[in-house]
Design an enzyme around this catalytic site. Structure first.
Site, PDB file in Angstrom:
ATOM      1  N   ASP A  47      14.933  25.394 -64.037  1.00 18.40           N
ATOM      2  CA  ASP A  47      14.408  24.696 -62.864  1.00 18.40           C
ATOM      3  C   ASP A  47      13.397  23.617 -63.226  1.00 18.40           C
ATOM      4  OD1 ASP A  47      12.549  26.598 -63.736  1.00 18.40           O
ATOM      5  OD2 ASP A  47      12.777  27.873 -61.981  1.00 18.40           O
TER       6      ASP A  47
ATOM      7  N   ASP B 229       7.224  37.484 -55.704  1.00 23.14           N
ATOM      8  CA  ASP B 229       8.057  37.743 -54.515  1.00 23.14           C
ATOM      9  C   ASP B 229       9.491  38.128 -54.908  1.00 23.14           C
ATOM     10  OD1 ASP B 229       9.160  35.342 -55.370  1.00 23.14           O
ATOM     11  OD2 ASP B 229       8.728  34.226 -53.521  1.00 23.14           O
TER      12      ASP B 229
ATOM     13  N   HIS C  30      11.532  36.540 -56.994  1.00 20.24           N
ATOM     14  CA  HIS C  30      12.500  35.468 -57.275  1.00 20.24           C
ATOM     15  C   HIS C  30      12.872  35.397 -58.755  1.00 20.24           C
ATOM     16  CE1 HIS C  30       8.945  32.416 -57.814  1.00 20.24           C
ATOM     17  NE2 HIS C  30       9.354  32.803 -58.994  1.00 20.24           N
TER      18      HIS C  30
ATOM     19  N   GLU D  77      14.132  31.723 -53.978  1.00 19.84           N
ATOM     20  CA  GLU D  77      13.145  32.423 -53.168  1.00 19.84           C
ATOM     21  C   GLU D  77      13.822  33.435 -52.239  1.00 19.84           C
ATOM     22  OE1 GLU D  77      10.353  32.138 -54.230  1.00 19.84           O
ATOM     23  OE2 GLU D  77       9.413  30.177 -54.081  1.00 19.84           O
TER      24      GLU D  77
HETATM   25  C1  F6R Z   1      10.338  29.416 -64.233  1.00 19.54           C
HETATM   26  C2  F6R Z   1      11.013  30.312 -63.317  1.00 19.54           C
HETATM   27  C3  F6R Z   1      10.257  31.251 -62.436  1.00 19.54           C
HETATM   28  C4  F6R Z   1       9.233  32.077 -63.194  1.00 19.54           C
HETATM   29  C5  F6R Z   1       8.482  32.996 -62.248  1.00 19.54           C
HETATM   30  C6  F6R Z   1       7.399  33.760 -62.957  1.00 19.54           C
HETATM   31  O1  F6R Z   1      11.270  28.638 -64.946  1.00 19.54           O
HETATM   32  O2  F6R Z   1      12.178  30.251 -63.266  1.00 19.54           O
HETATM   33  O3  F6R Z   1      11.168  32.110 -61.806  1.00 19.54           O
HETATM   34  O4  F6R Z   1       9.888  32.820 -64.184  1.00 19.54           O
HETATM   35  O5  F6R Z   1       7.940  32.265 -61.211  1.00 19.54           O
HETATM   36  O6  F6R Z   1       6.405  32.864 -63.373  1.00 19.54           O
HETATM   37  P1  F6R Z   1       5.262  33.337 -64.360  1.00 19.54           P
HETATM   38  O7  F6R Z   1       5.917  33.683 -65.641  1.00 19.54           O
HETATM   39  O8  F6R Z   1       4.356  32.147 -64.510  1.00 19.54           O
HETATM   40  O9  F6R Z   1       4.598  34.513 -63.726  1.00 19.54           O
END
Ligand code: F6R
Length: 260
Positions: free
Chosen positions: A67, A136, A138, A143
């Site tokens: 992403d 959450d 995801h 989301e």
């Molecule tokens: C990032 C991504 C997100 C993160 C998630 C956790 O490329 O795809 O799904 O893996 O938001 O983020 P952190 O690791 O910062 O807690």
């Protein structure tokens, strides 16, 4: 889903790195799916160390990132382009032309997303996808209520994600509202998946993803339907798992090689 509980973040990161190493040993030109955020930093550091000290070779590897924030240029310090070069790509011998990261500044998102999906397919699909999980539930930026068969597309971030990621920006208002993200359906087509989670803040999301119902409210729960997922968690992120003892029992009793 195979649940592997490691005692801390460092052990978790090293265990995940061993899966990447095995993948590259089996297939030196593997296609890797990459994640950003704080969770995979230890994994990337370990891979960089293995490259420097043990010659782990990325010269034939292709990568696709999950992403990117919409509106951030590749040089923006909080863009995922910048993150990946700073924390990984510039430290290993990967060929620049083999790096794919969604564009946050394309003039035509729809055709960019189609092209991104097409490139993944043309290169034979993702052999190993690395994932983190949002508080959450995801995966990538899928989301809650995202379709479990979604493909690469534009997505509006949830308030929870904006708040969680505000720590990387000056204020929450600076966090982009939109992202371009691989879909759950895209991720589910990867041959193997490694999901990483650390810290008590992730414990509820991890428990819901592993032991709750498969639901678009927790898009990581879709991984229950994938045959080859390894979840590496530290003890804190495993804190809400009901079947914790059983997962440890499974690993302890894992059959070795059958007698020849
Ligand atoms: C990032 C991504 C997100 C993160 C998630 C956790 O490329 O795809 O799904 O893996 O938001 O983020 P952190 O690791 O910062 O807690």
């Amino acid at each position: 889903m195979e649940v592997i509980i490691e005692q801390d973040y460092e052990q978790m990161s090293k265990a995940a790195a061993r899966v990447v190493v095995r993948t590259l040993n089996e297939k030196p030109n593997a296609v890797l799916g990459m994640a950003t955020g704080s969770t995979p930093l230890g994994l990337y550091q370990e891979l960089v160390r293995l490259h420097r000290e043990e010659g782990l070779d990325f010269s034939r590897v292709t990568t696709f990132n999950l992403d990117e924030y919409v509106g951030l240029s590749v040089t923006h310090p909080q863009s995922y382009h910048h993150f990946m070069y700073e924390n990984f790509f510039q430290h290993v011998n990967i060929a620049r032309q083999n790096i794919y990261i969604p564009s946050g500044t394309t003039s035509n998102y729809r055709s960019f997303c189609e092209w991104y999906e097409q490139r993944i397919e043309e290169l034979g699909g993702i052999d190993l996808q690395i994932l983190g999980i949002g508080s959450d539930g995801h995966i990538a930026f899928n989301e809650p209520t995202s379709s479990l068969s979604s493909r690469t597309r534009l997505k509006t971030l949830a308030r929870q994600t904006i708040e969680d990621n505000a720590r990387f920006f000056e204020t929450a208002d600076d966090v982009p509202v939109y992202a371009i993200t691989m879909g759950v359906g895209t991720i589910m087509e990867a041959d193997r998946i490694v999901l990483l989670a650390n810290g008590a803040k992730k414990a509820d999301a991890v428990a819901a993803a592993v032991e709750g119902p498969v639901t678009s409210m927790i898009t990581a729960s879709a991984l229950q339907m994938h045959p080859r997922v390894k979840l590496f968690v530290d003890a804190d992120a495993a804190g809400e798992l009901q079947m914790r003892d059983y997962y440890q029992w499974i690993l302890k009793n894992k059959p070795g090689a059958p007698p020849s």
